[in-house]
Motif scaffolding. Structure first.
Motif, PDB file in Angstrom:
ATOM      1  N   TYR A 166      26.655  54.422  45.901  1.00 17.12           N
ATOM      2  CA  TYR A 166      27.323  55.916  45.869  1.00 17.12           C
ATOM      3  C   TYR A 166      28.931  55.464  46.846  1.00 17.12           C
ATOM      4  O   TYR A 166      28.908  55.032  47.433  1.00 17.12           O
ATOM      5  N   ALA A 167      29.972  55.643  46.739  1.00 15.67           N
ATOM      6  CA  ALA A 167      31.308  55.632  47.234  1.00 15.67           C
ATOM      7  C   ALA A 167      32.217  56.429  47.275  1.00 15.67           C
ATOM      8  O   ALA A 167      32.645  57.323  46.503  1.00 15.67           O
ATOM      9  N   THR A 168      32.953  56.447  47.762  1.00 14.46           N
ATOM     10  CA  THR A 168      34.292  57.921  47.659  1.00 14.46           C
ATOM     11  C   THR A 168      35.008  57.064  46.702  1.00 14.46           C
ATOM     12  O   THR A 168      34.910  55.855  46.421  1.00 14.46           O
ATOM     13  N   ALA A 169      35.943  58.422  46.166  1.00 12.47           N
ATOM     14  CA  ALA A 169      36.717  57.691  45.019  1.00 12.47           C
ATOM     15  C   ALA A 169      37.532  56.243  44.975  1.00 12.47           C
ATOM     16  O   ALA A 169      37.395  55.107  44.107  1.00 12.47           O
ATOM     17  N   ALA A 170      38.301  57.007  46.074  1.00 13.94           N
ATOM     18  CA  ALA A 170      38.929  55.593  46.641  1.00 13.94           C
ATOM     19  C   ALA A 170      38.619  54.188  47.027  1.00 13.94           C
ATOM     20  O   ALA A 170      39.163  52.941  46.690  1.00 13.94           O
ATOM     21  N   THR A 171      37.858  54.372  47.929  1.00 16.31           N
ATOM     22  CA  THR A 171      36.372  52.770  47.983  1.00 16.31           C
ATOM     23  C   THR A 171      35.893  52.469  46.218  1.00 16.31           C
ATOM     24  O   THR A 171      36.550  51.080  45.940  1.00 16.31           O
ATOM     25  N   VAL A 172      35.632  53.437  45.440  1.00 20.37           N
ATOM     26  CA  VAL A 172      35.207  52.749  43.543  1.00 20.37           C
ATOM     27  C   VAL A 172      36.615  52.016  43.383  1.00 20.37           C
ATOM     28  O   VAL A 172      36.153  50.932  42.570  1.00 20.37           O
ATOM     29  N   ASP A 173      37.745  52.788  43.146  1.00 20.56           N
ATOM     30  CA  ASP A 173      38.600  52.081  42.950  1.00 20.56           C
ATOM     31  C   ASP A 173      39.313  50.835  43.527  1.00 20.56           C
ATOM     32  O   ASP A 173      39.555  50.117  42.652  1.00 20.56           O
ATOM     33  N   LEU A 174      39.346  50.732  45.050  1.00 18.76           N
ATOM     34  CA  LEU A 174      39.712  49.292  45.371  1.00 18.76           C
ATOM     35  C   LEU A 174      38.458  47.470  45.104  1.00 18.76           C
ATOM     36  O   LEU A 174      38.716  47.000  44.476  1.00 18.76           O
ATOM     37  N   LEU A 175      37.503  48.724  45.100  1.00 18.78           N
ATOM     38  CA  LEU A 175      36.356  47.551  44.734  1.00 18.78           C
ATOM     39  C   LEU A 175      36.440  47.049  43.077  1.00 18.78           C
ATOM     40  O   LEU A 175      36.033  46.048  42.709  1.00 18.78           O
ATOM     41  N   GLY A 176      36.730  48.177  42.272  1.00 19.31           N
ATOM     42  CA  GLY A 176      37.549  47.266  41.202  1.00 19.31           C
ATOM     43  C   GLY A 176      38.499  46.361  41.219  1.00 19.31           C
ATOM     44  O   GLY A 176      38.402  45.484  39.834  1.00 19.31           O
ATOM     45  N   VAL A 177      39.184  46.270  41.959  1.00 15.16           N
ATOM     46  CA  VAL A 177      40.118  44.524  42.414  1.00 15.16           C
ATOM     47  C   VAL A 177      39.077  44.114  43.413  1.00 15.16           C
ATOM     48  O   VAL A 177      39.597  43.230  42.766  1.00 15.16           O
ATOM     49  N   MET A 178      38.450  44.062  44.473  1.00 15.26           N
ATOM     50  CA  MET A 178      38.041  43.568  45.455  1.00 15.26           C
ATOM     51  C   MET A 178      37.181  42.527  45.733  1.00 15.26           C
ATOM     52  O   MET A 178      36.902  41.268  45.097  1.00 15.26           O
ATOM     53  N   LEU A 179      35.953  43.198  44.457  1.00 15.68           N
ATOM     54  CA  LEU A 179      35.449  42.031  43.992  1.00 15.68           C
ATOM     55  C   LEU A 179      35.535  41.143  43.096  1.00 15.68           C
ATOM     56  O   LEU A 179      34.503  40.028  42.738  1.00 15.68           O
ATOM     57  N   LEU A 180      36.426  41.223  42.261  1.00  7.49           N
ATOM     58  CA  LEU A 180      36.805  40.581  40.999  1.00  7.49           C
ATOM     59  C   LEU A 180      37.702  39.971  41.473  1.00  7.49           C
ATOM     60  O   LEU A 180      37.282  38.309  41.465  1.00  7.49           O
ATOM     61  N   ASP A 181      38.278  39.969  42.648  1.00 10.13           N
ATOM     62  CA  ASP A 181      38.865  39.425  43.190  1.00 10.13           C
ATOM     63  C   ASP A 181      38.718  38.060  44.028  1.00 10.13           C
ATOM     64  O   ASP A 181      38.941  36.898  44.100  1.00 10.13           O
ATOM     65  N   SER A 182      36.921  38.335  44.923  1.00 13.72           N
ATOM     66  CA  SER A 182      36.335  37.409  44.803  1.00 13.72           C
ATOM     67  C   SER A 182      35.526  37.142  44.762  1.00 13.72           C
ATOM     68  O   SER A 182      35.547  35.682  44.959  1.00 13.72           O
ATOM     69  N   ALA A 183      35.517  37.680  43.422  1.00 15.76           N
ATOM     70  CA  ALA A 183      34.644  36.358  42.283  1.00 15.76           C
ATOM     71  C   ALA A 183      35.218  34.649  42.146  1.00 15.76           C
ATOM     72  O   ALA A 183      34.832  34.103  42.094  1.00 15.76           O
ATOM     73  N   HIS A 184      36.741  35.834  42.417  1.00 15.27           N
ATOM     74  CA  HIS A 184      37.254  34.942  41.446  1.00 15.27           C
ATOM     75  C   HIS A 184      37.282  33.797  42.353  1.00 15.27           C
ATOM     76  O   HIS A 184      38.013  32.704  41.775  1.00 15.27           O
ATOM     77  N   ILE A 185      38.364  33.451  43.712  1.00 10.88           N
ATOM     78  CA  ILE A 185      38.000  32.698  44.725  1.00 10.88           C
ATOM     79  C   ILE A 185      36.685  31.979  45.408  1.00 10.88           C
ATOM     80  O   ILE A 185      36.596  30.867  45.410  1.00 10.88           O
TER      81      ILE A 185
END
Length: 469
Positions: free
Chosen positions: A83-102
């Motif tokens: 569970y997280a705020t709506a903005a956090t969930v949307d940000l993680l959709g970008v950040m976790l994929l970027d982290s994995a790519h790196i």
């Protein structure tokens, strides 16, 4: 009821706490360790406990030191909700994929550079998690609104309050029934500095039986914003106009990049600096900026007004968002006149390392450090005055001027932390001071004891279980 800290205990990264009560077990945050030679080992060992016994997870915000192990958590077999705020969930959709790519790219680079030795030893480097694993973990995320009461498991009620740190950041307030008694536990997450651009100030919480509070800047006060602006103005004028170089700003893609853009635009609007050529070179920062614009209900009033000015005065605040790799590389040929904002904020990965490689050995350039640099990171070595640093396997002399401008930090300083804590109507029964290097955490603990008179203030030890009685 008991609480165990698996990271951010006497250090800044790796936030993860496990709370066990009569009805179950849950985690608050699941963050990466960042910086230092032990970070890889710590990340591999971080979730070395029975994940089958974890009923749910709460995330305070999207910075990777609080959320970056979520893909690994899921890949190791966790099947519950996060569970997280709506903005956090949307940000993680970008950040976790970027982290994995790196991570995938860095593993590829290591294997390519050490191929013969690795093959002889039968060893091949692999990422902590893959892009596919990161994408799969996103299905476990659930959105929660600020102020909404959530019942994630029997005996637990919780609410997320605005922490003012980055978009979607939250203070988490929990009411937990255990042994027939309801106790209130509060996790501050990372708290923002009041009266800073873009976001609203942190929401005070009136009471807690047990409190977990961050202490990133628990031993110091930030410079006043006016002083910070004067120093930034001096750097911009001296570097861009007198020395004819570039200004390189390592910045977290979430929060710091957007704040820095607004700070620079405001200086131009007020006539304190001439027109600027600002380049945001980070695909993730571009995506996050788009999200930030969508969540304008979380902004303060001044930022809404400033955005309208930026849109109307593109000739004075010339702002470019770079996505394409070739366009990013072309920036290396522009030897003067640019303000380049790029991730990562601690200079550990991403495009910022390339911009440092092409500018840090030039005496006409400047590097502006505007956020916390954890021990062991490249950013920390620059702050500490390194005369040379290693970039892509090459030793590069540091000839650029290095400026640390702490007043732009998204973290609350000691006075702001104490002000937030002073809003509690009564002292918590026990306060745990986390997410700070040992000196900072101890300084805040001492200040809470001396200035607020609170009992039982502890800097916890990683891995130790603390009884909440």
């Amino acid at each position: 009821m008991d609480l165990t800290f698996f990271g951010a205990a006497g250090e800044v990264t790796g936030s993860c706490a496990r709370l066990h009560y009569d009805g179950g077990t849950f985690l608050v945050d699941c963050g990466l360790f960042q910086g230092g030679r032990d970070a890889d080992r710590k990340n591999l060992q971080a979730l070395d406990f029975d994940l089958r016994g974890v009923d749910f997870v709460l995330l305070t915000h999207a910075h990777l030191d609080h959320s970056g192990l979520v893909p690994r958590l899921v890949s190791l077999g966790y099947t519950g909700r996060i569970y997280a705020t709506a903005a956090t969930v949307d940000l993680l959709g970008v950040m976790l994929l970027d982290s994995a790519h790196i991570m995938e790219k860095e593993a590829e680079w290591i294997n390519r550079g050490k191929r013969q030795r690795n093959l002889r030893r039968g060893y091949v480097a692999g990422p902590l998690y893959t892009v596919n694993q990161a994408r799969a973990s996103l299905t476990s995320l659930r959105k929660v609104a600020y102020g909404e009461e959530l019942n994630p498991h029997p005996g637990v009620r919780c609410r997320f309050h605005d922490a003012g740190h980055i978009l979607g950041s939250a203070v988490i307030e929990l009411d937990i029934e255990s042994g027939g008694v309801v106790r209130k536990v509060v996790f501050s997450g990372d708290l923002g500095q009041p009266a800073r651009p873009v976001l609203r100030d942190p929401t005070p919480v009136p009471e807690a039986d047990f409190l977990v509070v961050e202490s990133t800047y628990g031993n110091r006060a930030h410079r006043a914003m006016a002083e910070t602006e004067r120093e930034l103005i001096a750097v911009l004028r001296d570097t861009l106009q007198r020395r004819k170089g570039n200004v390189i700003i390592p910045a977290f893609a979430v929060g710091r990049t957007q704040e820095m853009v607004f700070v620079l635009a405001n200086l131009v609007r007020q006539g304190k600096v001439d027109a600027l050529d600002v380049v945001v070179d980070s695909p993730m920062a571009s995506a996050v900026t788009e999200l930030t614009l969508r969540y304008d209900e979380l902004w303060d009033d001044e930022t809404r007004e400033l955005l309208e000015w930026i849109r109307a005065h593109g000739e004075r605040m010339r702002l470019r968002f770079v996505q394409d790799v070739e366009e990013s590389k072309a920036l290396n040929n522009e030897r003067s006149g640019l303000v380049i904002i790029s991730a990562s904020g601690m200079c550990e990965a991403g495009r910022i390392k390339h911009h440092l490689r092409y500018n840090i050995d030039r005496s006409e350039c400047s590097v502006v450090i505007c956020g916390f640099q954890a021990a062991g990171t490249l950013g920390r070595r620059l702050v500490d005055g390194a005369r040379a640093v290693t970039l892509f396997g090459e030793r590069v002399p540091v000839r650029a001027e290095i400026h640390t401008i702490g007043g732009l930090s998204a973290h609350a300083d000691q006075p702001a932390l104490l002000a937030w804590l002073s809003k509690f109507v009564r002292p918590p029964r026990h306060t745990f001071v986390v997410h700070g290097e040992q000196q900072a955490a101890s300084a805040l603990a001492d200040a809470v004891d001396e200035q607020l008179g609170w009992p039982h203030v502890t800097v916890p030890v990683a891995g130790r279980c603390y009884s909440l009685t």
